[in-house]
Design an enzyme around this catalytic site. Structure first.
Site, PDB file in Angstrom:
ATOM      1  N   GLU A   1      -5.073   0.084  11.189  1.00  0.00           N
ATOM      2  CA  GLU A   1      -6.075   1.126  10.866  1.00  0.00           C
ATOM      3  C   GLU A   1      -6.471   1.945  12.091  1.00  0.00           C
ATOM      4  O   GLU A   1      -7.484   1.658  12.732  1.00  0.00           O
ATOM      5  CB  GLU A   1      -7.331   0.508  10.226  1.00  0.00           C
TER       6      GLU A   1
ATOM      7  N   LYS B   1      -3.783   1.887   7.075  1.00  0.00           N
ATOM      8  CA  LYS B   1      -5.056   2.388   6.534  1.00  0.00           C
ATOM      9  C   LYS B   1      -5.452   3.596   7.366  1.00  0.00           C
ATOM     10  O   LYS B   1      -5.741   3.475   8.563  1.00  0.00           O
ATOM     11  CB  LYS B   1      -6.135   1.298   6.580  1.00  0.00           C
TER      12      LYS B   1
END
Length: 297
Positions: free
Chosen positions: A179, A216
């Protein structure tokens, strides 16, 4: 088929989204305040985490929180170690809800440098990963850094660190959610996203077969920007973070990304309150879940 393979197939092909239930130390008081729990209603860290666990339990046990629309859920370490109805949280998610459990493993962000914030060191990571898999049945992890501006050196450093941690996670038999968040308020957001895409693709191309990851990412300024990454053979799924957008705005933006599904935190819990009746709470949560699910299709 092993449970791990079943969970991986669900994450790769299932319809739905990932619920981010992983607020930790710094963000917990804010999350509780939004839920209608003021800081004078709990005393010390243990009571604070007790309140957030009650909130998460209420969400996870709600009628609409099932794999019909929710594919996975990201947990904070304390939540993983806690129980719901006498069952460890991750086990409850999978066995009672059909929801794949993930663990947030980062320890927060380092100070800003080169327009980015790297992750702080993670001492004891290998031990935590081994325990998460063997004891609690965790499928994957999530680790977050933040990009504030289009600085190529900074972005390359973020991506290199993310994949370095990701390789440790893969070696432990888990699937990492990488992420590198791009700040939605960055004045150079679209330029940063182009640099980020290139840096991620270079790292993905270098991964050996079988070393699979999830990504992500902030919903990009250019629709479909990350479709190429979603199609990469080393990528299980690309999920989107809400990044501070309201539920409606996040869902509207996500609906324009054909190969991203949601992994929302604040947007999922928007409008929920401790003081609501179960009917009111479940009705609003069900509405939020449905909005995020529709935007993820």
């Amino acid at each position: 088929m092993s449970v791990f393979d079943e969970q991986k197939q669900k994450m790769a092909t299932g319809q739905g989204f990932i619920a981010a239930l992983d607020q930790s130390g710094g963000s917990t008081p804010k999350a509780l305040k939004l839920y209608g729990v003021e800081e004078d209603e709990y005393n010390g860290e243990a009571e604070m985490y007790g309140e957030i666990h009650k909130m998460r339990t209420r969400i996870i046990t709600a009628p609409d929180f099932t794999d019909a629309k929710v594919l996975g859920a990201i947990l904070f370490e304390r939540t993983m170690r806690a129980e719901i109805e006498g069952i460890p949280t991750a086990q409850y998610l999978w066995e009672k809800r059909g929801v794949v459990p993930f663990l947030k493993i980062d320890k927060g962000l380092a100070d800003k440098a080169d327009g980015v914030q790297l992750m702080k060191p993670m001492p004891g990571l290998e031990e935590l990963l081994a325990e998460a898999k063997a004891t609690f049945g965790i499928f994957g992890t999530k680790e977050r850094s933040v990009i504030h501006e289009a600085n190529e050196a900074g972005i390359k450093a973020v991506v290199a660190q993310q994949f370095e941690v990701g390789k440790t996670v893969v070696a432990a038999g888990l699937v990492p959610i990488i992420e590198p968040e791009v700040d939605i308020n960055s004045p150079t957001k679209s330029e940063a996203e182009e640099m980020l895409k290139a840096a991620i693709k270079a790292e993905l191309d270098a991964l050996p077969e079988g070393d699979d990851v999830m990504l992500k990412l902030t919903i990009p300024s250019v629709d479909g920007l990350y479709d190429e990454l979603a199609d990469h053979p080393r990528v299980v799924r690309v999920v989107a973070l809400s990044g501070g957008y309201s539920t409606d705005v996040a869902c509207e933006k996500l609906a324009k990304q054909p190969k991203m599904i949601a992994s929302f935190s604040r947007a999922l819990a928007e409008g929920l309150s401790k003081k609501q009746s179960d009917d009111a709470f479940n009705g609003l949560l069900g509405s939020n879940i449905d909005k995020i699910y529709q935007a993820s299709l």
